[in-house]
Write an enzyme that holds these catalytic residues in place. Structure first.
Site, PDB file in Angstrom:
ATOM      1  CG  ASN A   1      -2.067   0.993   1.085  1.00  0.00           C
ATOM      2  OD1 ASN A   1      -2.587   1.195  -0.020  1.00  0.00           O
ATOM      3  ND2 ASN A   1      -2.446   1.642   2.168  1.00  0.00           N
TER       4      ASN A   1
ATOM      5  CB  SER B   1      -6.984   1.845  15.570  1.00  0.00           C
ATOM      6  OG  SER B   1      -8.133   2.547  15.196  1.00  0.00           O
TER       7      SER B   1
ATOM      8  CE1 TYR C   1      -6.667  -1.596  10.864  1.00  0.00           C
ATOM      9  CE2 TYR C   1      -8.469  -0.261  11.747  1.00  0.00           C
ATOM     10  CZ  TYR C   1      -7.121  -0.451  11.516  1.00  0.00           C
ATOM     11  OH  TYR C   1      -6.222   0.497  11.935  1.00  0.00           O
TER      12      TYR C   1
ATOM     13  CE  LYS D   1      -4.133  -1.844  13.458  1.00  0.00           C
ATOM     14  NZ  LYS D   1      -2.702  -1.907  13.215  1.00  0.00           N
TER      15      LYS D   1
HETATM   16  P1  NAD Z   1      -0.431   2.575   5.286  1.00  0.00           P
HETATM   17  O1  NAD Z   1      -1.222   1.561   4.556  1.00  0.00           O
HETATM   18  O2  NAD Z   1      -0.146   3.872   4.618  1.00  0.00           O
HETATM   19  O3  NAD Z   1       0.961   1.947   5.781  1.00  0.00           O
HETATM   20  C1  NAD Z   1       1.107   0.589   6.107  1.00  0.00           C
HETATM   21  C2  NAD Z   1       2.341   0.074   5.382  1.00  0.00           C
HETATM   22  O4  NAD Z   1       2.540  -1.303   5.711  1.00  0.00           O
HETATM   23  C3  NAD Z   1       2.227   0.157   3.856  1.00  0.00           C
HETATM   24  O5  NAD Z   1       3.359   0.818   3.332  1.00  0.00           O
HETATM   25  C4  NAD Z   1       2.182  -1.310   3.404  1.00  0.00           C
HETATM   26  O6  NAD Z   1       2.792  -1.486   2.141  1.00  0.00           O
HETATM   27  C5  NAD Z   1       2.919  -2.004   4.539  1.00  0.00           C
HETATM   28  N1  NAD Z   1       2.569  -3.422   4.764  1.00  0.00           N
HETATM   29  C6  NAD Z   1       1.337  -3.974   4.933  1.00  0.00           C
HETATM   30  N2  NAD Z   1       1.442  -5.291   5.175  1.00  0.00           N
HETATM   31  C7  NAD Z   1       2.769  -5.593   5.163  1.00  0.00           C
HETATM   32  C8  NAD Z   1       3.517  -6.789   5.345  1.00  0.00           C
HETATM   33  N3  NAD Z   1       2.929  -7.968   5.583  1.00  0.00           N
HETATM   34  N4  NAD Z   1       4.879  -6.739   5.265  1.00  0.00           N
HETATM   35  C9  NAD Z   1       5.497  -5.554   5.005  1.00  0.00           C
HETATM   36  N5  NAD Z   1       4.841  -4.392   4.827  1.00  0.00           N
HETATM   37  C10 NAD Z   1       3.494  -4.411   4.903  1.00  0.00           C
HETATM   38  O7  NAD Z   1      -1.190   2.850   6.674  1.00  0.00           O
HETATM   39  P2  NAD Z   1      -0.980   4.008   7.756  1.00  0.00           P
HETATM   40  O8  NAD Z   1      -2.151   4.932   7.681  1.00  0.00           O
HETATM   41  O9  NAD Z   1       0.396   4.559   7.678  1.00  0.00           O
HETATM   42  O10 NAD Z   1      -1.164   3.157   9.089  1.00  0.00           O
HETATM   43  C11 NAD Z   1      -0.061   2.577   9.762  1.00  0.00           C
HETATM   44  C12 NAD Z   1      -0.559   1.733  10.919  1.00  0.00           C
HETATM   45  O11 NAD Z   1      -1.367   2.539  11.777  1.00  0.00           O
HETATM   46  C13 NAD Z   1      -1.451   0.558  10.478  1.00  0.00           C
HETATM   47  O12 NAD Z   1      -1.160  -0.543  11.301  1.00  0.00           O
HETATM   48  C14 NAD Z   1      -2.854   1.074  10.752  1.00  0.00           C
HETATM   49  O13 NAD Z   1      -3.747   0.029  11.020  1.00  0.00           O
HETATM   50  C15 NAD Z   1      -2.637   1.952  11.972  1.00  0.00           C
HETATM   51  N6  NAD Z   1      -3.658   3.016  12.102  1.00  0.00           N
HETATM   52  C16 NAD Z   1      -3.884   3.877  11.079  1.00  0.00           C
HETATM   53  C17 NAD Z   1      -4.872   4.857  11.201  1.00  0.00           C
HETATM   54  C18 NAD Z   1      -5.165   5.808  10.063  1.00  0.00           C
HETATM   55  O14 NAD Z   1      -6.229   6.428  10.072  1.00  0.00           O
HETATM   56  N7  NAD Z   1      -4.282   5.997   9.099  1.00  0.00           N
HETATM   57  C19 NAD Z   1      -5.620   4.962  12.385  1.00  0.00           C
HETATM   58  C20 NAD Z   1      -5.341   4.072  13.431  1.00  0.00           C
HETATM   59  C21 NAD Z   1      -4.353   3.101  13.281  1.00  0.00           C
HETATM   60  N1  UFG Z   2     -17.575  11.242   6.724  1.00  0.00           N
HETATM   61  C1  UFG Z   2     -18.476  11.852   5.864  1.00  0.00           C
HETATM   62  N2  UFG Z   2     -18.293  11.649   4.526  1.00  0.00           N
HETATM   63  C2  UFG Z   2     -17.268  10.892   4.002  1.00  0.00           C
HETATM   64  C3  UFG Z   2     -16.363  10.292   4.912  1.00  0.00           C
HETATM   65  C4  UFG Z   2     -16.556  10.479   6.266  1.00  0.00           C
HETATM   66  O1  UFG Z   2     -19.403  12.546   6.282  1.00  0.00           O
HETATM   67  O2  UFG Z   2     -17.194  10.745   2.785  1.00  0.00           O
HETATM   68  C5  UFG Z   2     -17.737  11.470   8.183  1.00  0.00           C
HETATM   69  C6  UFG Z   2     -17.986  10.196   8.978  1.00  0.00           C
HETATM   70  O3  UFG Z   2     -19.369   9.903   9.009  1.00  0.00           O
HETATM   71  C7  UFG Z   2     -17.397  10.564  10.337  1.00  0.00           C
HETATM   72  C8  UFG Z   2     -16.234  11.514   9.997  1.00  0.00           C
HETATM   73  O4  UFG Z   2     -16.514  11.984   8.678  1.00  0.00           O
HETATM   74  O5  UFG Z   2     -18.338  11.284  11.086  1.00  0.00           O
HETATM   75  C9  UFG Z   2     -14.885  10.823   9.996  1.00  0.00           C
HETATM   76  O6  UFG Z   2     -14.937   9.669   9.155  1.00  0.00           O
HETATM   77  P1  UFG Z   2     -13.608   8.871   8.713  1.00  0.00           P
HETATM   78  O7  UFG Z   2     -14.056   7.775   7.799  1.00  0.00           O
HETATM   79  O8  UFG Z   2     -12.596   9.830   8.197  1.00  0.00           O
HETATM   80  O9  UFG Z   2     -13.034   8.311  10.091  1.00  0.00           O
HETATM   81  P2  UFG Z   2     -13.658   7.304  11.158  1.00  0.00           P
HETATM   82  O10 UFG Z   2     -13.613   8.002  12.474  1.00  0.00           O
HETATM   83  O11 UFG Z   2     -14.966   6.785  10.721  1.00  0.00           O
HETATM   84  O12 UFG Z   2     -12.636   6.085  11.117  1.00  0.00           O
HETATM   85  C10 UFG Z   2     -11.216   6.288  11.139  1.00  0.00           C
HETATM   86  C11 UFG Z   2     -10.526   5.107  10.476  1.00  0.00           C
HETATM   87  C12 UFG Z   2     -10.701   3.867  11.316  1.00  0.00           C
HETATM   88  C13 UFG Z   2     -10.227   4.141  12.710  1.00  0.00           C
HETATM   89  C14 UFG Z   2     -10.933   5.326  13.298  1.00  0.00           C
HETATM   90  C15 UFG Z   2     -10.390   5.672  14.662  1.00  0.00           C
HETATM   91  O13 UFG Z   2     -11.068   4.875   9.174  1.00  0.00           O
HETATM   92  O14 UFG Z   2      -9.904   2.835  10.791  1.00  0.00           O
HETATM   93  O15 UFG Z   2     -10.759   6.460  12.436  1.00  0.00           O
HETATM   94  O16 UFG Z   2      -9.013   5.815  14.594  1.00  0.00           O
HETATM   95  F1  UFG Z   2     -10.489   3.056  13.467  1.00  0.00           F
END
Ligand code: NAD
Ligand code: UFG
Length: 332
Positions: free
Chosen positions: A35, A124, A148, A152
């Site tokens: 990704n 998360s 998902y 976690k």
């Molecule tokens: P991302 O997808 O941008 O980064 C994840 C990276 O891990 C990618 O570069 C992907 O190529 C790599 N990857 C996936 N599986 C792999 C594997 N088996 N071996 C090696 N590399 C692998 O995601 P992000 O937004 O940077 O999130 C990072 C971490 O934080 C994730 O674990 C995600 O679940 C967690 N997280 C993200 C958010 C968010 O909103 N972005 C919120 C809460 C938690």
């Molecule tokens: N929303 C809209 N329109 C859109 C997208 C989102 O109105 O097109 C609203 C949602 O209803 C929510 C807010 O914007 O009220 C935020 O939505 P996001 O999808 O950006 O974020 P969430 O809080 O729903 O979820 C995110 C990640 C999850 C994570 C969570 C807490 O997607 O993986 O934050 O970290 F678990």
């Protein structure tokens, strides 16, 4: 000190690599690019002017990971690698359980073998499910609503069991709220392929006219203006939180969990209006039905991270909106 960053080419990982390098750490990235793109490594070098080692490998591959640990003499790990799309996890649960759990268990086994017992893990706010009280503290009840989130929570449980079995481990579990924004250089950030699920990437694509209008999911919640409220945090603040967590696991043994948010909740309409004002662009939107599984409000208590990690978020919602747009404009 040498830190292995799994998933270091991804959105949060790349910003964390910048902070690690800026703070004098040696950094080794392992990412299978499922990704992300390899050119992120060059961009990290450009921002920091420092060297960084990259292995294009899957961390489920135990032999390869073992070779990397033998060669690199890793002191601590920040574990970002994993799949993260809630909707996709509902459709493909086995893919999520396989990748997120297998990669983590493999990593922990290899770390154990090499006597590297310091880890910071990306969890998360999704593990809180529908919160019973706000702001959410780390001791709130845990409940997940999709595969998902369950991965976690399961990984948090695995880490707890590991620590119970061997008190030599130092483990920090970080529960992120809603990361948005990008590095101010505009070189690294988040720009998902296809139609985004999350609010900020969607707003940005409407602002750049790639998408016609934003659908706001419901305006009848019990919130300031009826739209959903979340705790948005600038990804650079989040990355800095990881430096504090690495300092903590380097110093103290044990296992602890920390919320990383700002403690402030903003509604969807507040985000849209701030984005429009800061970037001087239009963001057309319409109100539609609530999205399944959404909650009204979610924001963190960040007192524990402030007290024990000496960390708090500094960047505000204007900077988050400005930097999210800046990254996508520069990379269009
Ligand atoms: P991302 O997808 O941008 O980064 C994840 C990276 O891990 C990618 O570069 C992907 O190529 C790599 N990857 C996936 N599986 C792999 C594997 N088996 N071996 C090696 N590399 C692998 O995601 P992000 O937004 O940077 O999130 C990072 C971490 O934080 C994730 O674990 C995600 O679940 C967690 N997280 C993200 C958010 C968010 O909103 N972005 C919120 C809460 C938690
Ligand atoms: N929303 C809209 N329109 C859109 C997208 C989102 O109105 O097109 C609203 C949602 O209803 C929510 C807010 O914007 O009220 C935020 O939505 P996001 O999808 O950006 O974020 P969430 O809080 O729903 O979820 C995110 C990640 C999850 C994570 C969570 C807490 O997607 O993986 O934050 O970290 F678990």
């Amino acid at each position: 000190m040498k830190v292995l960053v799994t998933g270091g080419c991804g959105y949060i990982g790349s910003h964390t690599c910048v902070e690690l390098l800026d703070n004098g750490y040696d950094v080794v990235v392992v990412d299978n690019l499922s990704n992300s793109k390899e050119n992120v490594i060059e961009k990290i070098k450009k921002i920091t002017g420092k060297k960084i080692k990259f292995y294009k490998e899957d961390i489920c591959n135990k032999n390869k990971l073992d070779e990397i640990f033998s060669k690199e003499k890793i002191d601590a790990v920040i574990h970002f690698a994993g799949f993260k799309a809630v909707g996709e996890s509902v459709k493909k649960p086995l893919m999520y359980y396989r990748n997120n759990l297998d990669s983590t268990i493999t990593l922990l086994e290899v770390m154990n073998k090499h006597n590297c017992k310091k880890i910071v893990f990306s969890s998360s706010a999704t593990v809180y499910g529908s919160p019973k009280k706000l702001p959410i503290t780390e001791d709130s009840s845990l409940h997940t609503t999709n595969p998902y989130g369950t991965t976690k929570l399961m990984i948090e449980m695995i880490l707890n069991d590991l620590y119970i079995s061997d008190n030599d481990w130092s483990i920090a579990i970080l529960r992120y709220f809603n990361p948005i924004g990008a590095h101010k250089s505009g070189l690294i950030g988040e720009d998902p392929n296809g139609i985004p699920n999350n609010l900020m990437p969607y707003i940005v694509k409407v602002a750049t006219k790639e998408l016609k209008e934003l659908s706001v999911f419901g305006n009848d919640y019990d919130t300031i203006d009826g739209t959903g409220v979340r705790d948005y945090i600038h990804v650079v603040d989040l990355a800095k939180g990881h430096i504090k967590a690495i300092e903590k696991v380097s110093k103290d043994k044990g296992i602890d969990t920390y919320n990383l948010g700002t403690g402030n909740g903003y509604s969807v309409l507040q985000i849209i209006n701030t984005f429009k004002e800061v970037n001087k662009v239009d963001v057309p939107y319409k109100i539609v039905e609530r999205r399944d599984g959404d909650i009204a409000s979610c924001y963190a208590s960040c007192e524990k991270a402030k007290k024990l990690l000496n960390w708090e978020a500094k960047l505000d919602i204007y900077e988050m909106c400005r930097d999210s747009y800046n990254y996508v404009k520069k990379n269009k």
